[in-house]
Design an enzyme around this catalytic site. Structure first.
Site, PDB file in Angstrom:
ATOM      1  N   LYS A  14       0.815  -1.199   0.070  1.00  0.00           N
ATOM      2  CA  LYS A  14      -0.208  -0.437  -0.006  1.00  0.00           C
ATOM      3  C   LYS A  14       1.170   1.094  -0.074  1.00  0.00           C
ATOM      4  O   LYS A  14       0.913   2.356  -1.083  1.00  0.00           O
ATOM      5  CB  LYS A  14      -1.021   0.013   1.426  1.00  0.00           C
ATOM      6  CG  LYS A  14      -1.724  -1.508   1.431  1.00  0.00           C
ATOM      7  CD  LYS A  14      -2.930  -1.095   2.283  1.00  0.00           C
ATOM      8  CE  LYS A  14      -2.101  -1.250   3.939  1.00  0.00           C
ATOM      9  NZ  LYS A  14      -1.735  -2.344   3.891  1.00  0.00           N
ATOM     10  N   ARG A  91     -10.330   0.602   7.826  1.00  0.00           N
ATOM     11  CA  ARG A  91      -9.558  -0.816   8.165  1.00  0.00           C
ATOM     12  C   ARG A  91     -10.676  -2.301   8.670  1.00  0.00           C
ATOM     13  O   ARG A  91     -10.608  -2.723   9.282  1.00  0.00           O
ATOM     14  CB  ARG A  91      -8.730  -0.942   9.422  1.00  0.00           C
ATOM     15  CG  ARG A  91      -7.286  -0.689   8.541  1.00  0.00           C
ATOM     16  CD  ARG A  91      -6.400  -0.432  10.257  1.00  0.00           C
ATOM     17  NE  ARG A  91      -5.299  -1.953  10.012  1.00  0.00           N
ATOM     18  CZ  ARG A  91      -4.251  -0.730   9.361  1.00  0.00           C
ATOM     19  NH1 ARG A  91      -3.776   0.021   8.694  1.00  0.00           N
ATOM     20  NH2 ARG A  91      -2.618  -1.225   8.815  1.00  0.00           N
ATOM     21  N   ARG A 130      12.005  -6.322   5.620  1.00  0.00           N
ATOM     22  CA  ARG A 130      11.834  -4.910   6.714  1.00  0.00           C
ATOM     23  C   ARG A 130      12.356  -4.640   8.094  1.00  0.00           C
ATOM     24  O   ARG A 130      12.942  -3.612   8.054  1.00  0.00           O
ATOM     25  CB  ARG A 130      10.297  -4.119   6.293  1.00  0.00           C
ATOM     26  CG  ARG A 130      10.128  -2.853   6.371  1.00  0.00           C
ATOM     27  CD  ARG A 130       9.384  -1.729   6.120  1.00  0.00           C
ATOM     28  NE  ARG A 130       8.190  -2.816   6.969  1.00  0.00           N
ATOM     29  CZ  ARG A 130       6.636  -2.278   6.578  1.00  0.00           C
ATOM     30  NH1 ARG A 130       6.738  -1.825   5.565  1.00  0.00           N
ATOM     31  NH2 ARG A 130       6.001  -2.751   7.218  1.00  0.00           N
ATOM     32  N   ARG A 136      11.260  -1.233  12.232  1.00  0.00           N
ATOM     33  CA  ARG A 136       9.457  -0.786  12.568  1.00  0.00           C
ATOM     34  C   ARG A 136       9.294  -1.938  13.848  1.00  0.00           C
ATOM     35  O   ARG A 136       9.432  -3.490  13.887  1.00  0.00           O
ATOM     36  CB  ARG A 136       9.170  -0.871  11.326  1.00  0.00           C
ATOM     37  CG  ARG A 136       7.622   0.142  11.583  1.00  0.00           C
ATOM     38  CD  ARG A 136       6.992   0.447   9.950  1.00  0.00           C
ATOM     39  NE  ARG A 136       5.273  -0.333  10.729  1.00  0.00           N
ATOM     40  CZ  ARG A 136       4.853  -0.367   9.865  1.00  0.00           C
ATOM     41  NH1 ARG A 136       5.443  -0.026   8.784  1.00  0.00           N
ATOM     42  NH2 ARG A 136       3.812  -0.883   9.596  1.00  0.00           N
ATOM     43  N   ARG A 147      -1.490  -8.460  12.972  1.00  0.00           N
ATOM     44  CA  ARG A 147      -1.326  -8.061  12.486  1.00  0.00           C
ATOM     45  C   ARG A 147      -2.672  -9.115  10.999  1.00  0.00           C
ATOM     46  O   ARG A 147      -3.960  -8.661  10.542  1.00  0.00           O
ATOM     47  CB  ARG A 147      -0.462  -7.399  11.447  1.00  0.00           C
ATOM     48  CG  ARG A 147       0.267  -6.162  12.585  1.00  0.00           C
ATOM     49  CD  ARG A 147       1.846  -6.392  12.201  1.00  0.00           C
ATOM     50  NE  ARG A 147       1.196  -5.122  11.282  1.00  0.00           N
ATOM     51  CZ  ARG A 147       3.196  -5.155  10.771  1.00  0.00           C
ATOM     52  NH1 ARG A 147       3.830  -5.162  10.945  1.00  0.00           N
ATOM     53  NH2 ARG A 147       2.755  -4.358   9.525  1.00  0.00           N
TER      54      ARG A 147
END
Ligand code: AP5
Ligand code: MG
Length: 192
Positions: A14, A91, A130, A136, A147
């Site tokens: 996204k 969401r 990532r 992160r 998630r």
């Protein structure tokens, strides 16, 4: 105005695709995840509230999130003249209904929902990578799994919501970012 919702699981691309789309269509990009992470970095009250949810892979409550979104939209009304890319919002069905209402009150509507379809093993690999590269806080295996669960339970039902509105464009989200971008562009160009 071209108002686009980027819809997809964690790691589906996204943010990557939004960065490419804003250049091409001169849109204003709102990533609710980025707004929250910026608040965490600045140590605001919102940041303190958001951190617990983000680190557990849970959603920030709808009412709080909807209020934040409306203020970001209104504060940036001049930059959003050509339209907005909503990345990571809505969401939940409640957020989707709030967004429809908010846009209608401002005399506009969603032009297209771009759904990015990526197999789960690819999502996990991208996010772990990532996590290694950028650190992160929610890119670790345990939080990634949480998630993904939240996505399936709370966010995936939006697919049907937008299908019924006739605005959903599902896109194959694998291959290179440029490949994915060209597929999205082919869907959006007829709309502008
Ligand atoms: P958010 O920041 O929105 O995270 P997310 O939905 O989990 O999605 P990501 O940002 O991880 O993935 P992405 O789809 O943007 O993919 P990206 O382009 O980065 O939300 C974080 C948290 O904030 C939530 O868990 C929640 O707690 C809270 N929150 C946010 N919005 C909320 C809301 N509306 N309501 C309530 N709570 C909210 O790509 C991922 C990786 O893959 C990158 O490294 C990228 O380089 C790579 N990649 C991308 N495309 C490709 C490709 N084609 N090939 C190879 N690699 C690729
Ligand atoms: Mg993102």
């Amino acid at each position: 105005m071209l108002n686009i919702v980027m819809f997809g699981a964690p790691g589906s691309g996204k943010g990557t695709q939004s960065d490419m789309l804003i250049e091409t269509y001169q849109l204003f990009h709102i990533s609710t995840g980025d707004v929250l992470r910026d608040n965490i970095k600045r140590g605001t009250e919102l940041g303190k509230t958001a951190k617990d949810y983000i680190d557990k892979g849970q959603l920030i409550p709808d009412e709080l999130m909807t209020g934040i979104l409306a203020s970001v939209v209104d504060e940036n009304a001049d930059k959003a003249r050509n339209g907005v890319i909503f990345d990571g919002f809505p969401r939940t069905i409640a957020q989707a209904e709030a967004l429809d209402k908010m846009l209608a009150e401002r005399g506009t509507a969603i032009s297209a929902v771009i759904g990015l379809d990526v197999p789960e093993e690819v999502l996990v690999a991208r996010l772990l990578n990532r996590g290694k590269e950028q650190g992160r806080s929610d890119d670790n295996l345990e939080t990634i799994n949480d998630r993904l669960k939240v996505y399936h339970n709370s966010t995936a039902p939006l697919k049907q919501y937008y299908e019924e509105q006739g605005v959903l464009h599902m896109i194959k989200g694998t291959d290179t970012p440029a490949d994915v971008f060209n597929r999205i562009k082919a869907e959006l160009d007829p709309l502008v």
